[in-house]
Design an enzyme around this catalytic site. Structure first.
Site, PDB file in Angstrom:
ATOM      1  N   ASP A   1      44.785  36.964  42.294  1.00 16.01           N
ATOM      2  CA  ASP A   1      43.953  37.490  43.299  1.00 16.01           C
ATOM      3  C   ASP A   1      42.589  36.289  43.230  1.00 16.01           C
ATOM      4  OD1 ASP A   1      43.275  38.768  46.195  1.00 16.01           O
ATOM      5  OD2 ASP A   1      42.238  40.225  44.210  1.00 16.01           O
TER       6      ASP A   1
ATOM      7  N   ASP B   1      39.067  37.832  45.292  1.00 15.08           N
ATOM      8  CA  ASP B   1      37.691  39.055  45.103  1.00 15.08           C
ATOM      9  C   ASP B   1      38.456  39.948  44.279  1.00 15.08           C
ATOM     10  OD1 ASP B   1      36.185  37.988  47.030  1.00 15.08           O
ATOM     11  OD2 ASP B   1      38.122  37.427  47.931  1.00 15.08           O
TER      12      ASP B   1
ATOM     13  N   ASP C   1      43.466  42.708  41.200  1.00  9.32           N
ATOM     14  CA  ASP C   1      43.026  44.175  41.009  1.00  9.32           C
ATOM     15  C   ASP C   1      43.362  45.377  42.156  1.00  9.32           C
ATOM     16  OD1 ASP C   1      42.034  42.641  43.208  1.00  9.32           O
ATOM     17  OD2 ASP C   1      40.320  44.325  42.798  1.00  9.32           O
TER      18      ASP C   1
END
Length: 331
Positions: A19, A21, A218
């Site tokens: 991922d 961001d 995250d």
């Protein structure tokens, strides 16, 4: 997949799907240690992909951003929800079909490049609405989208992330904007393309013909749940949205295989990163955390206990060190 027994985490997989961001960067600033970790994987010749729900940049723009931060990246390594949503529309609609685009110019370009006609008004009688994150999205375009969907247009969302991580804290994401239309229309989108749907991960695996990929993210509700849905192992890093308290309370479909503070975990031993691993230096007994060592190792032990049915809602520290670790973790 069953986790490997030993060795560096990165060595156990033939593709690492990141991922962006909250993992590689926050807004346009690199997460501490991320550049060095990803560059190290590149230098070792390991296959890498980037799968992002953010529909405000095209693959080439994402690659340029990563390169500008010092991360070696090509557009071919990047999969975006904007591109995937535009392709889904192209697969379902006639060439030249009118699509009302809610989002950034990147999404509009993706739609146009697939032979569809982007429009911005319900008066143009679009047959579909595609909604992605855009900083300039406001009431006017949302109103047009509501009118179009009410008139029968297909409604596709690139993702439903409620927030976006930033250096200043979580900010409203595309899911918050989707919620505006959901409230106005009293219905759900016809389809959501991005994570936790497995589309981006499946495409990454297909591109690299990977036999044993791992997802690094995250967010429990997108990255990790998406990995679970796709049947892939996953590593949660604590540099973005999901925090220790979220992890302890995570339902089965949002539980990662591994947990690490940051991307340095890719080069740690598998046996120390897995939830429920032995020899962490910590234990949970009679409502108390006891032991010593790394706070994230304590977190893995607490998660293992909680996921096995132990009530850890009132957990206390058996020692001053354990109490300090609980405070550090926010538990």
């Amino acid at each position: 997949m069953s986790p490997p027994a030993s060795g560096r985490l990165a060595d156990a997989y033939d593709l690492v799907i990141f991922d962006l961001d909250g993992v590689i960067y926050l807004s346009d600033k690199a997460v501490a240690g991320a550049v060095g970790a990803v560059k190290r994987l590149h230098d070792e010749g390991r296959a890498i992909a980037y799968a992002t729900n953010n529909a405000s940049r095209r693959a080439a723009e994402v690659a340029d951003l990563l390169t500008g931060l010092g991360v070696p990246a090509t557009a071919g390594e990047v999969l975006t929800s904007a591109a995937a949503a535009a392709q889904r529309l192209a697969d379902r609609l006639e060439p030249g079909a009118r699509v009302l685009v809610v989002g950034a110019d990147a999404l509009r370009q993706e739609v146009a490049e697939r032979g569809l006609t982007p429009v911005s008004s319900a008066d143009d009688q679009p047959v579909a609405v595609v909604q992605g994150y855009g900083r300039e999205v406001g009431w006017v375009i949302l109103a047009e989208a509501a009118l179009a969907v009410r008139a029968g247009a297909l409604w596709i969302a690139t993702n439903t992330d409620r927030t976006l991580p930033s250096p200043r804290g979580p900010l409203p994401g595309n899911g918050s904007l989707v919620a505006v239309l959901r409230t106005a229309l009293d219905r759900e989108p016809d389809e959501v393309i991005g994570k936790p749907e497995p589309v981006l991960f499946e495409e990454a695996v297909k591109r690299d013909a990977a036999a044993r990929p791992i997802v690094v993210g995250d967010r429990l509700d997108t990255d990790i749940e998406g990995a679970v849905r796709a049947g892939l192992d996953s590593l949660l890093v604590l540099t973005g949205v999901s925090q220790p308290r979220d992890l302890v309370a995570a339902p089965a479909h949002q539980r990662p295989t591994y947990v690490a503070t940051d991307l340095a975990g890719l080069f740690e031993d598998v046996e120390t990163l897995a939830i429920g691993a032995e020899g962490t230096g910590w234990r949970v007994t009679d409502g108390k955390l006891d032991g010593h060592g790394d706070p994230v190792a304590a977190l893995r032990t607490i998660c293992a206990a909680a996921w096995d049915g132990t009530d850890v809602s009132a957990l206390t520290g058996a020692t001053d060190e354990a109490g300090a670790v609980l405070r550090t973790l926010g538990l």
